[in-house]
Design a protein around this motif. Structure first.
Motif, PDB file in Angstrom:
ATOM      1  N   ARG A 109       0.848  -1.197   0.000  1.00  0.00           N
ATOM      2  CA  ARG A 109       0.000   0.000   0.000  1.00  0.00           C
ATOM      3  C   ARG A 109       0.880   1.243   0.000  1.00  0.00           C
ATOM      4  O   ARG A 109       2.009   1.227   0.463  1.00  0.00           O
ATOM      5  CB  ARG A 109      -0.901   0.030   1.233  1.00  0.00           C
ATOM      6  CG  ARG A 109      -1.859  -1.103   1.322  1.00  0.00           C
ATOM      7  CD  ARG A 109      -2.650  -1.055   2.605  1.00  0.00           C
ATOM      8  NE  ARG A 109      -1.727  -1.116   3.734  1.00  0.00           N
ATOM      9  CZ  ARG A 109      -2.043  -0.764   4.975  1.00  0.00           C
ATOM     10  NH1 ARG A 109      -3.241  -0.343   5.269  1.00  0.00           N
ATOM     11  NH2 ARG A 109      -1.152  -0.843   5.946  1.00  0.00           N
ATOM     12  N   ARG A 110       0.323   2.338  -0.508  1.00  0.00           N
ATOM     13  CA  ARG A 110       1.076   3.584  -0.609  1.00  0.00           C
ATOM     14  C   ARG A 110       0.509   4.593   0.381  1.00  0.00           C
ATOM     15  O   ARG A 110      -0.648   5.001   0.267  1.00  0.00           O
ATOM     16  CB  ARG A 110       0.985   4.118  -2.037  1.00  0.00           C
ATOM     17  CG  ARG A 110       1.602   3.135  -3.037  1.00  0.00           C
ATOM     18  CD  ARG A 110       1.324   3.502  -4.478  1.00  0.00           C
ATOM     19  NE  ARG A 110      -0.089   3.304  -4.792  1.00  0.00           N
ATOM     20  CZ  ARG A 110      -0.839   4.196  -5.437  1.00  0.00           C
ATOM     21  NH1 ARG A 110      -0.344   5.328  -5.853  1.00  0.00           N
ATOM     22  NH2 ARG A 110      -2.107   3.939  -5.691  1.00  0.00           N
ATOM     23  N   LYS A 112      -0.599   7.903   2.194  1.00  0.00           N
ATOM     24  CA  LYS A 112      -0.924   9.277   1.795  1.00  0.00           C
ATOM     25  C   LYS A 112      -0.382  10.215   2.870  1.00  0.00           C
ATOM     26  O   LYS A 112      -0.202   9.827   4.020  1.00  0.00           O
ATOM     27  CB  LYS A 112      -2.438   9.467   1.704  1.00  0.00           C
ATOM     28  CG  LYS A 112      -3.102   8.684   0.607  1.00  0.00           C
ATOM     29  CD  LYS A 112      -4.597   8.978   0.624  1.00  0.00           C
ATOM     30  CE  LYS A 112      -5.346   8.174  -0.408  1.00  0.00           C
ATOM     31  NZ  LYS A 112      -6.787   8.473  -0.392  1.00  0.00           N
ATOM     32  N   THR A 114      -1.486  12.246   5.020  1.00  0.00           N
ATOM     33  CA  THR A 114      -2.643  12.697   5.790  1.00  0.00           C
ATOM     34  C   THR A 114      -2.444  12.348   7.256  1.00  0.00           C
ATOM     35  O   THR A 114      -1.602  11.528   7.603  1.00  0.00           O
ATOM     36  CB  THR A 114      -3.933  12.009   5.296  1.00  0.00           C
ATOM     37  OG1 THR A 114      -3.789  10.595   5.429  1.00  0.00           O
ATOM     38  CG2 THR A 114      -4.254  12.376   3.859  1.00  0.00           C
ATOM     39  N   THR A 118      -3.536   7.460   5.951  1.00  0.00           N
ATOM     40  CA  THR A 118      -4.398   6.576   5.161  1.00  0.00           C
ATOM     41  C   THR A 118      -3.565   6.080   3.982  1.00  0.00           C
ATOM     42  O   THR A 118      -2.458   6.564   3.746  1.00  0.00           O
ATOM     43  CB  THR A 118      -5.661   7.307   4.670  1.00  0.00           C
ATOM     44  OG1 THR A 118      -5.253   8.443   3.889  1.00  0.00           O
ATOM     45  CG2 THR A 118      -6.534   7.763   5.824  1.00  0.00           C
ATOM     46  N   TYR A 119      -4.113   5.123   3.247  1.00  0.00           N
ATOM     47  CA  TYR A 119      -3.328   4.481   2.201  1.00  0.00           C
ATOM     48  C   TYR A 119      -4.079   4.414   0.886  1.00  0.00           C
ATOM     49  O   TYR A 119      -5.290   4.234   0.865  1.00  0.00           O
ATOM     50  CB  TYR A 119      -2.966   3.044   2.615  1.00  0.00           C
ATOM     51  CG  TYR A 119      -2.086   2.979   3.830  1.00  0.00           C
ATOM     52  CD1 TYR A 119      -0.702   2.983   3.695  1.00  0.00           C
ATOM     53  CD2 TYR A 119      -2.626   2.930   5.108  1.00  0.00           C
ATOM     54  CE1 TYR A 119       0.120   2.921   4.808  1.00  0.00           C
ATOM     55  CE2 TYR A 119      -1.810   2.874   6.227  1.00  0.00           C
ATOM     56  CZ  TYR A 119      -0.444   2.871   6.063  1.00  0.00           C
ATOM     57  OH  TYR A 119       0.369   2.825   7.168  1.00  0.00           O
ATOM     58  N   ASP A 120      -3.316   4.536  -0.205  1.00  0.00           N
ATOM     59  CA  ASP A 120      -3.816   4.218  -1.533  1.00  0.00           C
ATOM     60  C   ASP A 120      -3.539   2.744  -1.784  1.00  0.00           C
ATOM     61  O   ASP A 120      -2.604   2.166  -1.221  1.00  0.00           O
ATOM     62  CB  ASP A 120      -3.114   5.047  -2.609  1.00  0.00           C
ATOM     63  CG  ASP A 120      -3.618   6.480  -2.677  1.00  0.00           C
ATOM     64  OD1 ASP A 120      -4.805   6.708  -2.374  1.00  0.00           O
ATOM     65  OD2 ASP A 120      -2.819   7.360  -3.040  1.00  0.00           O
ATOM     66  N   SER A 121      -4.307   2.153  -2.679  1.00  0.00           N
ATOM     67  CA  SER A 121      -4.092   0.755  -3.037  1.00  0.00           C
ATOM     68  C   SER A 121      -2.730   0.588  -3.698  1.00  0.00           C
ATOM     69  O   SER A 121      -2.181   1.531  -4.272  1.00  0.00           O
ATOM     70  CB  SER A 121      -5.172   0.292  -4.017  1.00  0.00           C
ATOM     71  OG  SER A 121      -6.431   0.353  -3.404  1.00  0.00           O
ATOM     72  N   TYR A 123       0.096  -0.358  -6.479  1.00  0.00           N
ATOM     73  CA  TYR A 123       0.101  -0.227  -7.933  1.00  0.00           C
ATOM     74  C   TYR A 123      -0.263  -1.550  -8.590  1.00  0.00           C
ATOM     75  O   TYR A 123      -1.008  -1.591  -9.552  1.00  0.00           O
ATOM     76  CB  TYR A 123       1.464   0.241  -8.446  1.00  0.00           C
ATOM     77  CG  TYR A 123       1.823   1.649  -8.051  1.00  0.00           C
ATOM     78  CD1 TYR A 123       1.071   2.725  -8.503  1.00  0.00           C
ATOM     79  CD2 TYR A 123       2.915   1.904  -7.230  1.00  0.00           C
ATOM     80  CE1 TYR A 123       1.395   4.027  -8.145  1.00  0.00           C
ATOM     81  CE2 TYR A 123       3.249   3.202  -6.866  1.00  0.00           C
ATOM     82  CZ  TYR A 123       2.490   4.253  -7.322  1.00  0.00           C
ATOM     83  OH  TYR A 123       2.808   5.534  -6.965  1.00  0.00           O
ATOM     84  N   GLU A 164      -1.552   6.784 -15.220  1.00  0.00           N
ATOM     85  CA  GLU A 164      -2.620   6.887 -14.229  1.00  0.00           C
ATOM     86  C   GLU A 164      -3.419   5.607 -14.140  1.00  0.00           C
ATOM     87  O   GLU A 164      -3.627   4.913 -15.130  1.00  0.00           O
ATOM     88  CB  GLU A 164      -3.570   8.032 -14.591  1.00  0.00           C
ATOM     89  CG  GLU A 164      -2.954   9.409 -14.471  1.00  0.00           C
ATOM     90  CD  GLU A 164      -3.972  10.502 -14.699  1.00  0.00           C
ATOM     91  OE1 GLU A 164      -5.095  10.396 -14.188  1.00  0.00           O
ATOM     92  OE2 GLU A 164      -3.627  11.458 -15.413  1.00  0.00           O
ATOM     93  N   GLN A 165      -3.882   5.330 -12.924  1.00  0.00           N
ATOM     94  CA  GLN A 165      -4.705   4.137 -12.726  1.00  0.00           C
ATOM     95  C   GLN A 165      -6.177   4.492 -12.715  1.00  0.00           C
ATOM     96  O   GLN A 165      -6.618   5.520 -12.436  1.00  0.00           O
ATOM     97  CB  GLN A 165      -4.335   3.443 -11.407  1.00  0.00           C
ATOM     98  CG  GLN A 165      -2.997   2.768 -11.526  1.00  0.00           C
ATOM     99  CD  GLN A 165      -2.658   1.906 -10.336  1.00  0.00           C
ATOM    100  OE1 GLN A 165      -2.668   2.367  -9.211  1.00  0.00           O
ATOM    101  NE2 GLN A 165      -2.348   0.662 -10.600  1.00  0.00           N
TER     102      GLN A 165
END
Length: 165
Positions: A109-110, A112, A114, A118-121, A123, A164-165
């Motif tokens: 996970r990536r 953020k 914040t 929190t995390y982005d999914s 890649y 971009e995803q």
């Protein structure tokens, strides 16, 4: 700016560095993560042990309004075998490569920026070990043995936009 594919390759390069046989409990059998190299065929014996990461071709299909990519990444582990049987070292390298890149302990996970975090999914949607092994037939005078593992990596991008995803 990096494509999503390149970002995944960079993650593999960074992840390979964890393959060291230190710590308690010991997580890996070899130290091939001591040197991580991208797509180079020839290594100097002074560079060993090492992992070489090879980005390979991919296939793409459009689905659900996005582009689904299925790429191959090969990881080659190479180490000197000294007095230990070369086949044993080759199998340890293979085990270390599989564990490193498919372990559930690899949190892809990536984060953020914040608070709270929190995390982005990740890649990559999935990373699956698909083939590998060692060629334990070495020439006389060989000092190193290698093993390779190929992984199938699935990821998504916007159609026509690999950034971009």
């Amino acid at each position: 700016m990096n494509t999503i594919r390149e970002l995944i390759i960079l993650e593999f390069l960074a992840r390979a560095a964890v393959i060291v046989n230190t710590g308690s409990p010991q997580a890996y059998s070899t130290n091939i993560g001591a040197k991580v190299i991208r797509a180079r065929k020839s290594l100097d014996p002074d560079e060993l042990p090492a992992v070489v990461i090879w980005p390979l071709p991919e296939e793409n299909t459009n689905a659900y309004g996005k582009c689904k990519h299925t790429m191959q990444i090969r990881a080659d582990g190479i180490a000197k075998f000294g007095t230990t049987d070369q086949s044993v070292i080759g199998e340890q390298i293979l085990g270390d490569l599989i564990k490193c890149f498919t372990s559930t302990t690899w949190d892809r996970r990536r984060p953020k920026a914040t608070s709270p975090v929190t995390y982005d999914s990740p890649y990559a949607e999935s990373i699956v070990y698909t083939s590998g092994g060692t060629d334990s037939t070495l020439e006389d005078g060989a000092v190193a043995v290698g093993s390779q593992a190929t992984f199938t990596v699935t990821y998504w991008t916007k159609i026509g936009n690999p950034y971009e995803q």
